[in-house]
Design a protein around this motif. Structure first.
Motif, PDB file in Angstrom:
ATOM      1  N   LEU A 288      69.748  61.402  68.174  1.00 30.69           N
ATOM      2  CA  LEU A 288      69.343  63.011  68.186  1.00 30.69           C
ATOM      3  C   LEU A 288      69.886  63.358  66.808  1.00 30.69           C
ATOM      4  O   LEU A 288      69.351  64.602  66.401  1.00 30.69           O
ATOM      5  CB  LEU A 288      69.955  63.459  69.232  1.00 30.69           C
ATOM      6  CG  LEU A 288      69.208  64.993  69.714  1.00 30.69           C
ATOM      7  CD1 LEU A 288      67.812  64.672  69.994  1.00 30.69           C
ATOM      8  CD2 LEU A 288      69.915  65.614  70.899  1.00 30.69           C
ATOM      9  N   SER A 289      70.753  62.830  66.181  1.00 32.39           N
ATOM     10  CA  SER A 289      71.321  63.533  65.062  1.00 32.39           C
ATOM     11  C   SER A 289      70.368  63.622  63.889  1.00 32.39           C
ATOM     12  O   SER A 289      70.261  64.234  62.911  1.00 32.39           O
ATOM     13  CB  SER A 289      72.803  63.009  64.747  1.00 32.39           C
ATOM     14  OG  SER A 289      72.606  61.566  64.118  1.00 32.39           O
ATOM     15  N   SER A 290      69.487  62.580  63.711  1.00 34.84           N
ATOM     16  CA  SER A 290      68.524  62.235  62.773  1.00 34.84           C
ATOM     17  C   SER A 290      67.046  61.614  63.052  1.00 34.84           C
ATOM     18  O   SER A 290      66.809  60.718  63.284  1.00 34.84           O
ATOM     19  CB  SER A 290      68.997  61.426  61.784  1.00 34.84           C
ATOM     20  OG  SER A 290      68.147  61.131  60.461  1.00 34.84           O
ATOM     21  N   PRO A 291      66.559  62.572  63.970  1.00 38.01           N
ATOM     22  CA  PRO A 291      65.241  62.009  64.973  1.00 38.01           C
ATOM     23  C   PRO A 291      64.038  61.486  64.150  1.00 38.01           C
ATOM     24  O   PRO A 291      63.630  60.544  64.685  1.00 38.01           O
ATOM     25  CB  PRO A 291      64.914  63.409  65.719  1.00 38.01           C
ATOM     26  CG  PRO A 291      65.379  64.463  64.912  1.00 38.01           C
ATOM     27  CD  PRO A 291      66.729  64.140  64.422  1.00 38.01           C
ATOM     28  N   GLN A 292      64.050  62.090  62.917  1.00 35.73           N
ATOM     29  CA  GLN A 292      62.550  61.435  62.243  1.00 35.73           C
ATOM     30  C   GLN A 292      63.156  60.292  61.582  1.00 35.73           C
ATOM     31  O   GLN A 292      62.274  59.747  60.978  1.00 35.73           O
ATOM     32  CB  GLN A 292      62.239  62.647  61.346  1.00 35.73           C
ATOM     33  CG  GLN A 292      61.501  63.913  61.837  1.00 35.73           C
ATOM     34  CD  GLN A 292      60.867  64.777  61.015  1.00 35.73           C
ATOM     35  OE1 GLN A 292      61.340  65.037  59.649  1.00 35.73           O
ATOM     36  NE2 GLN A 292      59.994  65.597  61.408  1.00 35.73           N
ATOM     37  N   HIS A 293      64.147  59.903  61.578  1.00 34.79           N
ATOM     38  CA  HIS A 293      64.510  58.509  60.989  1.00 34.79           C
ATOM     39  C   HIS A 293      64.592  57.513  62.157  1.00 34.79           C
ATOM     40  O   HIS A 293      64.637  56.233  61.807  1.00 34.79           O
ATOM     41  CB  HIS A 293      65.905  58.763  60.394  1.00 34.79           C
ATOM     42  CG  HIS A 293      66.295  59.255  59.072  1.00 34.79           C
ATOM     43  ND1 HIS A 293      66.262  60.728  58.993  1.00 34.79           N
ATOM     44  CD2 HIS A 293      65.737  59.123  57.742  1.00 34.79           C
ATOM     45  CE1 HIS A 293      66.525  61.159  57.898  1.00 34.79           C
ATOM     46  NE2 HIS A 293      66.008  60.079  56.906  1.00 34.79           N
ATOM     47  N   ILE A 294      64.532  57.994  63.164  1.00 34.80           N
ATOM     48  CA  ILE A 294      64.344  57.032  64.225  1.00 34.80           C
ATOM     49  C   ILE A 294      62.910  56.846  64.976  1.00 34.80           C
ATOM     50  O   ILE A 294      62.375  55.714  65.253  1.00 34.80           O
ATOM     51  CB  ILE A 294      65.148  57.404  65.664  1.00 34.80           C
ATOM     52  CG1 ILE A 294      66.716  57.287  65.070  1.00 34.80           C
ATOM     53  CG2 ILE A 294      65.077  56.311  66.811  1.00 34.80           C
ATOM     54  CD1 ILE A 294      67.229  55.997  64.746  1.00 34.80           C
ATOM     55  N   LEU A 295      62.062  57.778  64.699  1.00 38.54           N
ATOM     56  CA  LEU A 295      60.885  57.976  65.288  1.00 38.54           C
ATOM     57  C   LEU A 295      60.113  58.898  64.564  1.00 38.54           C
ATOM     58  O   LEU A 295      60.578  59.936  64.084  1.00 38.54           O
ATOM     59  CB  LEU A 295      60.994  58.448  66.785  1.00 38.54           C
ATOM     60  CG  LEU A 295      59.648  58.938  67.416  1.00 38.54           C
ATOM     61  CD1 LEU A 295      58.780  57.532  67.827  1.00 38.54           C
ATOM     62  CD2 LEU A 295      59.771  59.465  68.830  1.00 38.54           C
ATOM     63  N   SER A 296      58.633  58.484  64.065  1.00 37.86           N
ATOM     64  CA  SER A 296      58.055  59.376  63.109  1.00 37.86           C
ATOM     65  C   SER A 296      56.569  59.182  63.598  1.00 37.86           C
ATOM     66  O   SER A 296      55.854  58.381  63.696  1.00 37.86           O
ATOM     67  CB  SER A 296      58.013  58.847  61.629  1.00 37.86           C
ATOM     68  OG  SER A 296      57.019  59.577  60.902  1.00 37.86           O
ATOM     69  N   PHE A 297      56.273  60.683  63.718  1.00 34.33           N
ATOM     70  CA  PHE A 297      54.678  60.614  64.233  1.00 34.33           C
ATOM     71  C   PHE A 297      53.769  61.161  62.993  1.00 34.33           C
ATOM     72  O   PHE A 297      52.740  61.645  63.352  1.00 34.33           O
ATOM     73  CB  PHE A 297      54.761  61.930  65.578  1.00 34.33           C
ATOM     74  CG  PHE A 297      55.129  61.542  66.480  1.00 34.33           C
ATOM     75  CD1 PHE A 297      55.037  60.091  67.150  1.00 34.33           C
ATOM     76  CD2 PHE A 297      56.089  62.232  67.641  1.00 34.33           C
ATOM     77  CE1 PHE A 297      55.662  59.803  68.448  1.00 34.33           C
ATOM     78  CE2 PHE A 297      56.339  62.020  68.706  1.00 34.33           C
ATOM     79  CZ  PHE A 297      56.388  60.584  69.132  1.00 34.33           C
ATOM     80  N   LYS A 298      54.176  61.028  61.777  1.00 33.58           N
ATOM     81  CA  LYS A 298      53.326  61.396  60.837  1.00 33.58           C
ATOM     82  C   LYS A 298      52.180  60.233  60.796  1.00 33.58           C
ATOM     83  O   LYS A 298      52.609  59.098  60.865  1.00 33.58           O
ATOM     84  CB  LYS A 298      54.131  61.254  59.571  1.00 33.58           C
ATOM     85  CG  LYS A 298      55.309  62.269  59.405  1.00 33.58           C
ATOM     86  CD  LYS A 298      54.474  63.595  59.518  1.00 33.58           C
ATOM     87  CE  LYS A 298      55.424  64.977  59.080  1.00 33.58           C
ATOM     88  NZ  LYS A 298      54.959  66.276  59.459  1.00 33.58           N
TER      89      LYS A 298
END
Length: 738
Positions: free
Chosen positions: A709-719
């Motif tokens: 949760l501290s870096s959500p877009q490094h774990i999961l990216s919806f781009k």
């Protein structure tokens, strides 16, 4: 003389001990501590320091000469009051410490201070991502409350404010996404520190705006008043857009000829000249300002409106007029055109029946069609009669031509591990076992029949334990499980196991609340918190169109926050040694404040009330032996994580239920999602270990997800990039006996 002085000293001590100034009580004298929170002000009297510490939410005001310090705890040693002998500079009747001591006053402040450094991180049409850091004074901080009030939008009325959000985490820096907001609206967002013991504390507010959305409501069709050769007079009403400003109104001419006309695509809209060059049957003829009243407009008068030439209309074509709303704010532009213009992908056939030639053509086509259908009917009757006579003898089965019925379905080896026969249940009748279990329920959850109102017309689902209908407990809406009186033995044991497990669970904010039960002479009703939208529905509904820059209207942070809360709830369930057994996104429901709630009891069904085949979410030991354990819930939770990351995708879409067990033993797992990080994929693989003992615990999963949760877009990216496509959602495959 000495006795007199001693008496005076005693009097001074007593008076000093009970001094109350500005609502603050004098606490005492304490050894000096120079490392407290120091205020940048001249404190010539206790009043000044007390007010200063109140403003920054500290419990104690500490006076050291003309200096003012604040603290929420007193760790120094208390000394005799007569050592606080330094008169205050502006109030000689009060003492502001002494040589090596400080005077301490209680400000009566117990609540935590306001959050700090609040900022808007990102915004979308219906959500705002905010970030803040913990309060300076956080001694009693338990959680945060967020409220968002609409202060401006573009509609005719302000939308209702969304409910408040509660955030349990009190990390140093917190990010949270406010969802279900109204597009094109400005919000006053308040972040409030909260203490479970003392209530609301300090607050910090910021102003945030959502992006404009697709115009709503859609514009109506233009009312055609007159068509005179090359011109047409239409009536354009005043339009409304609840999701953003109305920058312009487009008047669109669409040619409808006696042939299949092109599908209307607003992305291809151009002026008349460029539309003609591209062979399009529609073009923008005018761009107008919105007006507060209905007005008339002449199409084809040869003038230019907003950069579009309003060219004369051809006299040999049939014309439809559509209106469009253009909404633009900053770098965002949204449009919506009359629904009739965009209605279906398969365009209708437009046939001119306004003259005799057209009418003759229609009649001729109908005549040919009827003749063709008649010939087909004759051939069908002849063919059926022939086959009936030819094959009639083969339909008679020989007396010895019999076969035993066989089960055409997955074979399961059932281990005698009493998975559905909890200890003691089989020794008594079903009714006696139910009575014994309900005796354990606290009296406040045993509701009289006249307190429960049933809505028998609101059937939500029908399951193996009976019907689920709507109802009310007093004035509170609820779901009522009407317990069936004709369950077979297997269902009875399953029911008793689930009911017994349900009663072991106390209240948890991420579990669907069990309100209690109600008995009548012939029926037993179990009452649960009313639920509406499943997590599955939210995930599938968030999938965007291919032209969107994101795969989902939900953020990565929202998904990870939801998984953190669900993992913590499953940790709570497992700590009570209770097994869920049917965990999936279908039986998790989202509240209006986007709090996920796990439904523990009863069957798993979809939004249409159809029962879900839980085998796709089940661990191998469940598929093979029907052996339910906490580790099998871990496997299912891995499937739930996969569902969330795939935005509601269907597990094992290419494998039938019959083949699941063998394929899993061969190493088959749900497909790798290309836009998740290796750490998340490894967590899934750990949950899907064949050997149950090698799977992680819910405590370990919760800890890992909080780190993510501290870096959500490094774990999961919806781009949307690299040609990624979402895993398929196949609802029929997920239904039982589909």
């Amino acid at each position: 003389m000495n006795t007199r002085i001693g008496s005076i000293a005693v009097v001074i001590v007593l008076v000093h001990n009970f001094v109350i100034i500005n609502g603050a009580e004098f606490v005492g004298c304490f050894h000096k501590n120079a490392y407290l929170r120091r205020l940048d002000l001249f404190s010539g009297s206790p009043n000044v320091c007390i007010d200063g510490c109140k403003n920054v939410y500290y419990r104690y005001a500490v006076l050291d000469g003309n200096s003012c310090l604040c603290t929420s705890t007193l760790n120094e040693k208390e000394v005799n009051l007569d050592e606080c002998n330094r008169p205050c500079a502006e109030d000689a009747d009060e003492f502001c410490g002494g040589g090596y001591v400080q005077s301490v006053y209680d400000t009566e402040i117990r609540v935590p201070g306001p959050p700090q450094n609040a900022n808007i991180i990102n915004r979308k049409e219906s959500s705002i991502l905010i970030e803040w850091s913990e309060p300076e004074q956080k001694a009693t901080l338990s959680r945060y409350i967020i409220r968002a009030n609409v202060v401006k939008n573009y509609g005719t009325m302000l939308p209702a404010p969304p409910p408040e959000w509660t955030i349990e985490t009190i990390d140093h820096t917190v990010q949270y996404e406010l969802v279900n907001l109204h597009p094109g609206s400005r919000y006053n967002i308040s972040i409030i520190s909260f203490s479970n013991d003392f209530g609301e504390g300090g607050s910090k507010w910021i102003v945030g705006e959502t992006d404009i959305g697709v115009p709503e409501p859609p514009p109506p069709s233009a009312n055609i008043l007159n068509h005179n050769g090359k011109t047409m007079t239409v009536e354009i009403p005043s339009l409304v857009n609840n999701n953003g400003p109305i920058t312009a109104i487009h008047v669109v001419v669409i040619f409808v000829d006696s042939e299949l006309f092109q599908q209307f695509d607003e992305n291809l809209l151009k002026d008349h000249k460029h539309a003609s060059e591209d062979g399009l049957n529609y073009y923008i003829t005018a761009s107008l300002d919105n007006e507060s009243t209905t007005r008339k407009f002449v199409i084809g008068n040869g003038l230019n409106y907003g950069g579009y030439d309003n060219v004369p209309l051809p006299t040999d074509r049939h014309i439809h007029v559509a209106l469009g709303v253009l909404s633009k704010l900053g770098n965002t532009t949204k449009t919506l055109y009359t629904r009739e213009a965009m209605h279906e992908k398969t365009a209708p056939i437009a046939i001119d029946i306004g003259n005799d030639g057209g009418r003759d053509g229609v009649e001729f086509m109908l005549l040919i069609g009827c003749g063709f259908l008649g010939i087909l009917l004759i051939f069908s009757v002849v063919g059926y009669t022939y086959l009936r006579l030819k094959m009639g003898s083969r339909l008679q089965r020989l007396p010895s031509d019999h076969h035993e019925l066989t089960v055409q379905g997955p074979m399961m080896e059932v281990e005698n591990n009493d998975a559905y026969q909890p200890d003691g249940f089989s020794k008594k009748s079903f009714d006696q076992n139910i009575s014994d279990i309900l005796d354990q329920v606290e009296p406040s959850k045993n509701h009289p029949r006249n307190n429960v109102k049933l809505d028998v017309n609101k059937l939500i689902a029908t399951g193996q334990y009976g019907d689920i209908i709507g109802g009310k407990l007093n004035a509170t809406p609820c779901h009522v499980h009407v317990v069936s009186d004709d369950m077979d033995t297997l269902c009875q044991n399953q029911f008793l196991r689930e009911l017994s497990g349900l009663l072991k669970l106390s209240f948890h904010k991420n579990l669907v609340d069990f309100y209690g039960f109600c008995q009548s002479a012939n029926w037993l009703y179990l009452l649960f918190e009313e639920t509406h939208t499943s997590l599955k529905t939210v995930l599938v509904g968030s999938r965007t169109t291919p032209d969107s820059k994101d795969l989902s209207s939900l953020s990565e942070l929202f998904i990870l926050q939801t998984l953190c809360e669900l993992s913590a709830a499953m940790e709570f369930i497992s700590n009570q040694e209770v097994i869920h057994g049917k965990l999936s996104t279908h039986n998790i429901f989202m509240t209006s404040a986007n709090i996920p709630k796990i439904s523990f009891f009863g069957m798993c069904f979809d939004s249409n009330g159809k029962k879900i085949d839980t085998s796709r979410f089940s661990a191998p030991e469940v598929l093979r032996f029907q052996h339910l354990c906490i580790q099998s819930d871990i496997w299912s939770f891995g499937c739930l994580i996969w569902e969330c990351c795939s935005l509601g995708g269907t597990l094992f879409p290419s494998i039938s239920s019959n083949e699941l067990m063998s394929r899993i033993k061969e190493g088959a797992r749900p497909e790798r999602i290309p836009y998740i990080h290796n750490d998340m994929h490894q967590l899934l693989l750990n949950c899907w270990q064949i050997e149950p003992s090698e799977r992680p615990t819910f405590s370990e999963i919760t800890s890992i997800l909080w780190q993510f949760l501290s870096s959500p877009q490094h774990i999961l990216s919806f781009k949307r990039r690299g040609g990624y496509t979402l895993p398929y959602y196949l609802p029929l495959l997920e239904e039982q006996n589909a």
